[in-house]
Design a protein around this motif. Structure first.
Motif, PDB file in Angstrom:
ATOM      1  N   GLY A  85      -4.867   3.242   0.909  1.00 35.65           N
ATOM      2  CA  GLY A  85      -5.191   2.383  -0.226  1.00 35.65           C
ATOM      3  C   GLY A  85      -6.342   2.938  -1.050  1.00 35.65           C
ATOM      4  N   TYR A  86      -7.305   3.546  -0.368  1.00 35.84           N
ATOM      5  CA  TYR A  86      -8.429   4.123  -1.104  1.00 35.84           C
ATOM      6  C   TYR A  86      -8.007   5.360  -1.893  1.00 35.84           C
ATOM      7  N   LEU A  87      -7.048   6.121  -1.380  1.00 39.18           N
ATOM      8  CA  LEU A  87      -6.521   7.241  -2.156  1.00 39.18           C
ATOM      9  C   LEU A  87      -5.870   6.737  -3.436  1.00 39.18           C
ATOM     10  N   VAL A  88      -5.147   5.614  -3.331  1.00 39.75           N
ATOM     11  CA  VAL A  88      -4.569   4.991  -4.526  1.00 39.75           C
ATOM     12  C   VAL A  88      -5.670   4.638  -5.514  1.00 39.75           C
ATOM     13  N   GLU A  89      -6.724   4.039  -4.995  1.00 37.47           N
ATOM     14  CA  GLU A  89      -7.849   3.637  -5.839  1.00 37.47           C
ATOM     15  C   GLU A  89      -8.510   4.846  -6.491  1.00 37.47           C
ATOM     16  N   THR A  90      -8.642   5.925  -5.729  1.00 34.76           N
ATOM     17  CA  THR A  90      -9.355   7.108  -6.217  1.00 34.76           C
ATOM     18  C   THR A  90      -8.591   7.814  -7.336  1.00 34.76           C
ATOM     19  N   VAL A  91      -7.297   8.079  -7.120  1.00 38.53           N
ATOM     20  CA  VAL A  91      -6.565   8.861  -8.114  1.00 38.53           C
ATOM     21  C   VAL A  91      -6.097   8.024  -9.297  1.00 38.53           C
ATOM     22  N   SER A  92      -5.952   6.699  -9.098  1.00 32.70           N
ATOM     23  CA  SER A  92      -5.546   5.844 -10.223  1.00 32.70           C
ATOM     24  C   SER A  92      -6.741   5.413 -11.059  1.00 32.70           C
ATOM     25  N   THR A  97       0.834  -1.198   0.000  1.00 33.34           N
ATOM     26  CA  THR A  97       0.000   0.000   0.000  1.00 33.34           C
ATOM     27  C   THR A  97       0.875   1.257   0.000  1.00 33.34           C
ATOM     28  N   ALA A  98       1.903   1.255   0.845  1.00 32.24           N
ATOM     29  CA  ALA A  98       2.808   2.410   0.883  1.00 32.24           C
ATOM     30  C   ALA A  98       3.520   2.571  -0.448  1.00 32.24           C
ATOM     31  N   GLN A  99       3.982   1.486  -1.020  1.00 33.07           N
ATOM     32  CA  GLN A  99       4.683   1.554  -2.316  1.00 33.07           C
ATOM     33  C   GLN A  99       3.773   2.129  -3.396  1.00 33.07           C
ATOM     34  N   ALA A 100       2.543   1.636  -3.452  1.00 36.23           N
ATOM     35  CA  ALA A 100       1.597   2.118  -4.463  1.00 36.23           C
ATOM     36  C   ALA A 100       1.352   3.620  -4.303  1.00 36.23           C
ATOM     37  N   ALA A 101       1.150   4.052  -3.051  1.00 38.31           N
ATOM     38  CA  ALA A 101       0.889   5.470  -2.814  1.00 38.31           C
ATOM     39  C   ALA A 101       2.090   6.329  -3.216  1.00 38.31           C
ATOM     40  N   LEU A 102       3.302   5.858  -2.904  1.00 38.45           N
ATOM     41  CA  LEU A 102       4.501   6.635  -3.232  1.00 38.45           C
ATOM     42  C   LEU A 102       4.751   6.677  -4.736  1.00 38.45           C
ATOM     43  N   GLN A 103       4.372   5.632  -5.452  1.00 38.84           N
ATOM     44  CA  GLN A 103       4.462   5.681  -6.910  1.00 38.84           C
ATOM     45  C   GLN A 103       3.618   6.833  -7.447  1.00 38.84           C
ATOM     46  N   LEU A 104       2.421   6.990  -6.887  1.00 36.20           N
ATOM     47  CA  LEU A 104       1.524   8.044  -7.347  1.00 36.20           C
ATOM     48  C   LEU A 104       1.984   9.423  -6.870  1.00 36.20           C
ATOM     49  N   VAL A 105       2.676   9.477  -5.744  1.00 31.89           N
ATOM     50  CA  VAL A 105       3.305  10.736  -5.322  1.00 31.89           C
ATOM     51  C   VAL A 105       4.354  11.135  -6.342  1.00 31.89           C
ATOM     52  N   HIS A 106       5.176  10.169  -6.775  1.00 30.63           N
ATOM     53  CA  HIS A 106       6.218  10.434  -7.769  1.00 30.63           C
ATOM     54  C   HIS A 106       5.616  10.933  -9.082  1.00 30.63           C
ATOM     55  N   GLU A 107       4.435  10.432  -9.412  1.00 26.12           N
ATOM     56  CA  GLU A 107       3.775  10.835 -10.656  1.00 26.12           C
ATOM     57  C   GLU A 107       3.040  12.164 -10.510  1.00 26.12           C
ATOM     58  N   GLY A 108       3.023  12.720  -9.320  1.00 29.07           N
ATOM     59  CA  GLY A 108       2.360  13.995  -9.105  1.00 29.07           C
ATOM     60  C   GLY A 108       0.865  13.889  -8.896  1.00 29.07           C
ATOM     61  N   LYS A 109       0.349  12.675  -8.699  1.00 27.13           N
ATOM     62  CA  LYS A 109      -1.099  12.494  -8.519  1.00 27.13           C
ATOM     63  C   LYS A 109      -1.518  12.550  -7.060  1.00 27.13           C
ATOM     64  N   LEU A 110      -0.583  12.332  -6.151  1.00 24.94           N
ATOM     65  CA  LEU A 110      -0.831  12.458  -4.720  1.00 24.94           C
ATOM     66  C   LEU A 110       0.263  13.332  -4.119  1.00 24.94           C
ATOM     67  N   ASP A 111      -0.093  13.997  -3.038  1.00 22.99           N
ATOM     68  CA  ASP A 111       0.859  14.845  -2.318  1.00 22.99           C
ATOM     69  C   ASP A 111       0.938  14.323  -0.879  1.00 22.99           C
ATOM     70  N   LEU A 112       2.143  14.038  -0.425  1.00 25.71           N
ATOM     71  CA  LEU A 112       2.314  13.483   0.922  1.00 25.71           C
ATOM     72  C   LEU A 112       1.773  14.406   2.006  1.00 25.71           C
ATOM     73  N   ASP A 113       1.781  15.694   1.800  1.00 27.52           N
ATOM     74  CA  ASP A 113       1.443  16.634   2.864  1.00 27.52           C
ATOM     75  C   ASP A 113       0.146  17.407   2.618  1.00 27.52           C
ATOM     76  N   ALA A 114      -0.643  16.940   1.650  1.00 30.05           N
ATOM     77  CA  ALA A 114      -1.947  17.570   1.399  1.00 30.05           C
ATOM     78  C   ALA A 114      -3.020  16.916   2.270  1.00 30.05           C
ATOM     79  N   ASP A 115      -4.031  17.675   2.607  1.00 25.96           N
ATOM     80  CA  ASP A 115      -5.189  17.144   3.322  1.00 25.96           C
ATOM     81  C   ASP A 115      -5.807  16.011   2.490  1.00 25.96           C
TER      82      ASP A 115
END
Length: 610
Positions: free
Chosen positions: A185-192, A91-109
């Motif tokens: 995990g749901y954030l991964v699901e939502t933005v992907s 789950t952490a790996q998936a989320a960080l992949q999307l952070v790298h792609e600019g789809k998630l921000d580690l420090d955003a609400d």
């Protein structure tokens, strides 16, 4: 001096990877001897062990049976085990992949990405972020939702329906949270824009060739999960699969994953492995902390990362030694007598003791002229649930007690299974006398310890489980006496041919006997469940009828306690019965009331019961 301190902190928080691991002669024999002996002693049916070193798998073995009834042996390449919370790494790996792609921000609400529901704004100006979710610092109450394993819901639906309370502001203490990681995990699901399980299959498993791993429920296949008594459990899935309730893998696949982590394989995502392993949060820089889901668990001076997984009847342990390029993974399909399968820490430590250079615990100088009295008291794990039935676990988990010593140190009970002495070498920071572990008091009323995914919060007398256990014991004793005493008294009155009017009204006595019976039946039934957590958890997750029935009995004691207190007042006012009889009735009413208070305190009353 400042430059030296900064350099030391950077080295402590940056993953280092050795090009050449130590030689491991005789490793296979060591593991064979340990595992076969431990399996016999612990009564664990099947085990798989994988060790990687030097960029390859050097041990990949199966022991015993994957399925006892069908006689299927454990095959490290094909036998699937439930991996539980090890899934959180994916789950952490998936989320960080999307952070790298600019789809998630580690420090955003996180509410920035949620559309169907929102996380409640419990602490205005202190929103929950993805960084909080991946370091267990979001502040959510820990909860096991009754019935969540019976009809597994889609991830977003389950999260919206079961949002727990937030008990502390984000970033103010580690407190392990299945809900929080499931939300990641749901954030991964939502933005992907694809189901979480499908994303992990495509972007985590497929690039590494992990063909025998599955996120979807029902992937266990032929492996049996065996409880302490040797019986099997059918529970292999529940809500929040992103936190580990359902995913499966093989020993060989997890070996592949360890190799990828140790080599900082870009197939995990550019820079992702390094970010996961780097320290991201600590209560105090002189204590181990958290990476993104990796837990820092140093051993005798060696930096070690750990992630474990537990499901009813199945347990797994993963250890990484980044500096030595070594990974160790242990899986078992039985609770065993110790209720956590084959002890992975025991085996990993035996391997490290054999092959890694030994060292002495660091020497510290005790501060002079300081006091530790401000740290005295009882401390309870932050993972203690406040809003669910699982709060009852606190009755069997003794809180930590801290006592100050005259030289500025402290004594603790409840840590590491015994009484320990700690030396205060910096203000609020202590080292175990003759040992490696450290503890600290980062905030007033908060205790942080090495190698933990929780902090401990100071509690007063009224919140101390010891008081609640005493009330429960008194209530049970009174109820047992009343359960037998009322019928005996009735028989005695009948034998003496006393008329009913002088004996007082019958209904209050009947209510007292009924309440006593409910207490005895509940304590006997629920106590039997608590004695075996591996059997109790499936009953909670499945919302088993026996559990609901017990909760109904417990709930009935609340109105009965109110009725008995009212009857007690009437008995003294209208002089029902003789004085000894009124005193006895008062004691029974107080006993039932004590039980009702404990039942309410530990969320054992309803409705609702699910």
């Amino acid at each position: 001096m400042l430059l030296e301190l900064i350099t030391a902190l950077v080295l402590a928080t940056t993953p280092v990877h050795a090009a050449q691991p130590p030689e491991l002669p005789g490793l296979g024999t060591l593991i064979d001897e340990h595992v076969t002996t431990a399996m016999a002693e612990e009564k664990v049916p099947g085990v798989a062990v994988t060790v990687v070193a030097g960029g390859k798998q050097v041990v990949d073995k199966g022991y015993g049976l994957a399925n006892v009834e069908r006689g299927i042996p454990v095959d490290p390449r094909h036998t699937r085990f439930l991996i539980g919370s090890e899934t959180k790494l994916f789950t952490a790996q998936a989320a960080l992949q999307l952070v790298h792609e600019g789809k998630l921000d580690l420090d955003a609400d996180v509410n920035t990405y949620l559309t169907t529901f929102k996380i409640r704004d419990t602490y205005p100006g202190r929103p929950v972020t993805l960084r909080n979710l991946l370091t267990h610092t979001a502040g959510f109450d820990e909860d096991h939702v009754v019935g969540s394993g019976k009809n597994v819901r889609p991830l977003g639906e389950a999260l919206a329906a079961t949002q727990p309370a937030r008990l502390r502001p984000p970033g103010t203490g580690v407190s392990y949270s299945n809900y929080g990681v499931a939300l990641a995990g749901y954030l991964v699901e939502t933005v992907s824009r694809m189901p979480f399980g499908e994303y992990v299959k495509r972007e985590v498993f497929a690039p590494l060739g992990m063909k025998d791993s599955a996120i979807a429920c029902g992937g266990l296949e032929d492996t049996g999960a065996y409880l302490v008594d040797g019986s099997t459990t059918s529970l292999d899935c529940a809500d929040f699969t992103a936190s580990g309730a359902g995913p499966t893998s093989t020993a060989s696949d997890m070996g592949t994953y360890m190799l990828a982590q140790l080599s900082l394989d870009p197939r995990l995502g550019p820079g992702v492995a390094g970010e996961m392993q780097r320290r991201q949060y600590t209560e105090d820089p002189r204590l181990p902390g958290m990476g993104f889901m990796w837990e820092e668990s140093p051993y005798k001076g060696h930096r070690m990362l750990f992630k474990g997984g537990d499901m009813p009847g199945m347990h797994s342990y993963m250890f990484l030694l980044p500096e030595q390029g070594i990974g160790i993974h242990i899986m078992s399909n039985g609770d065993g007598t110790g209720r956590h399968g084959l002890d992975g820490f025991e085996l990993a430590e035996k391997i490290m003791d054999r092959y890694l250079p030994g060292a002495e615990p660091p020497s510290v100088q005790a501060l002079s002229g300081v006091s530790a009295e401000q740290y005295e008291g009882w401390y309870q794990s932050s993972r203690t649930s406040q809003g669910s039935i699982m709060k009852v676990q606190a009755l069997t988990d003794s809180p930590v007690h801290v006592t100050a010593t005259a030289d500025g140190g402290i004594l603790t009970t409840g840590l590491k299974g015994g009484r320990l002495r700690w030396i205060q070498f910096e203000p609020g920071v202590f080292q175990e006398e003759g040992g490696w572990d450290r503890i600290a008091f980062p905030e007033p009323g908060q205790l942080a310890i090495s190698r933990a995914t929780v902090v401990f919060d100071r509690i007063g007398l009224l919140r101390n489980p010891s008081l609640h256990l005493a009330l429960l014991a008194a209530a049970l004793l009174v109820s047992l006496v009343a359960l037998l005493g009322f019928p005996v008294a009735a028989i005695s009155r009948s034998a003496r041919r006393r008329s009913s009017p002088p004996a007082g009204p019958r209904v209050p006595r009947l209510l007292a006997w009924l309440a006593s019976a409910l207490v005895v039946v509940f304590v006997a039934g629920f106590g039997g469940l608590l004695a075996d957590e591996g059997r109790a958890l499936p009953l909670v997750l499945q919302g088993a009828p026996v559990l609901i029935a017990l909760l109904v009995l417990s709930s009935l004691t609340v109105p009965l306690a109110a009725a008995l207190l009212a009857c007690t007042a009437m008995a003294w006012w209208k002089r029902w019965w003789r004085r000894p009889g009124r005193i006895a009735y008062t004691i029974v009413a107080l006993g039932i009331t004590a039980f009702a208070v404990v039942a309410v305190t530990y969320n054992l009353v309803g409705p609702p019961f699910t």
